[in-house]
Write an enzyme that holds these catalytic residues in place. Structure first.
Site, short mmCIF file in Angstrom:
data_model
loop_
_atom_site.label_atom_id
_atom_site.label_comp_id
_atom_site.label_asym_id
_atom_site.label_seq_id
_atom_site.Cartn_x
_atom_site.Cartn_y
_atom_site.Cartn_z
N GLY A 46 0.85 -1.19 0.00
CA GLY A 46 0.00 0.00 0.00
C GLY A 46 0.87 1.23 0.00
N GLN A 51 3.26 9.93 1.07
CA GLN A 51 4.54 9.21 1.17
C GLN A 51 5.45 9.49 -0.02
OE1 GLN A 51 2.44 5.27 2.16
NE2 GLN A 51 4.37 5.13 3.28
N CYS A 92 5.91 -0.11 7.44
CA CYS A 92 5.54 1.02 6.60
C CYS A 92 6.74 1.39 5.73
CB CYS A 92 5.16 2.20 7.49
SG CYS A 92 4.68 3.67 6.57
N LEU A 93 6.49 1.64 4.45
CA LEU A 93 7.59 2.00 3.55
C LEU A 93 8.28 3.29 4.00
CD1 LEU A 93 6.04 1.19 0.04
CD2 LEU A 93 7.78 -0.11 1.28
N HIS A 134 -4.52 1.34 7.22
CA HIS A 134 -3.17 1.92 7.35
C HIS A 134 -3.00 3.10 6.37
CE1 HIS A 134 1.38 1.29 7.81
NE2 HIS A 134 1.29 2.10 6.77
N GLU A 135 -3.48 2.91 5.13
CA GLU A 135 -3.32 3.98 4.12
C GLU A 135 -4.21 5.18 4.43
OE1 GLU A 135 -0.75 3.71 2.44
OE2 GLU A 135 -0.56 1.62 2.98
N HIS A 138 -2.62 7.30 6.87
CA HIS A 138 -1.60 8.17 6.26
C HIS A 138 -2.22 9.48 5.77
CE1 HIS A 138 2.27 6.19 6.18
NE2 HIS A 138 1.78 5.07 5.69
#
Ligand code: NI
Length: 182
Positions: A46, A51, A92-93, A134-135, A138
């Site tokens: 995701g 990000q 998380c990226l 999660h997204e 963000h």
């Protein structure tokens, strides 16, 4: 399509509440394509627009062949969430190599616009529901670290700071692995 740089913990855009998309135009469609390209190159499941430094309410989710199709989330909204919760490990990226247990709704119903600006509703469960939550976090400037206990968060942040020693800045190039590489 372009692989974009990832913003890492410490970049202010990750803590910004992103603004809604007013019109799904070519620029937004390009953003969606870049999100997929960058997420796949980084081996993520995701990715939210902030990000990659764009504070707009756009995100993508692709948890792989087991749970198609990939999701385009433009102005997503959770309209129903199960009372049943589930705890599982998340990463998380934007915070590489840091993982923590996070409690999420086991299933959620979302409303969003797709890449062609069509409104849709989808019910998600399990890992895909977790990834979408999660997204959407963000897009509100929330990171998974905010959901772990203060003690655990302190430990994870210490680990993060240690791993960032010698690095400056809060962006990172994403380099896809060459084909055939293990
Ligand atoms: Ni993330």
């Amino acid at each position: 399509m372009t692989i974009r740089q990832l913003h890492l913990l410490g970049s202010p855009v990750l803590r910004q509440r992103s603004t809604p998309v007013v019109a799904v135009d070519d620029a937004v469609r390009r953003l969606v394509d870049d999100l997929f390209e960058t997420m796949h190159a980084a081996k993520g499941v995701g990715l939210a627009a902030n990000q990659i430094g764009v504070a707009r309410r756009v995100a993508v989710v692709d948890v792989g062949e087991d749970a198609p199709p990939p999701l385009v989330l433009i102005n997503p909204r959770i309209v129903r969430a199960s009372e049943l919760l589930e705890t599982a490990e998340e990463g998380c990226l934007s915070i590489p190599d840091v993982y923590g247990e996070v409690e999420r709704h086991l299933s959620v119903t979302l409303e969003a616009l797709d890449r062609e600006a069509r409104p849709y509703t989808v019910e998600l469960s399990g890992f895909k529901a977790r990834a979408a939550q999660h997204e959407i976090d963000h897009l509100n400037g929330v990171l998974f670290l905010d959901h772990v206990s203060a003690v655990k968060r302190g430990l994870l942040l210490a680990k993060w700071k240690k791993s960032r020693k010698g690095h400056s800045g809060y962006v990172k190039d994403v380099t896809p692995e060459p084909a055939g590489e293990l």
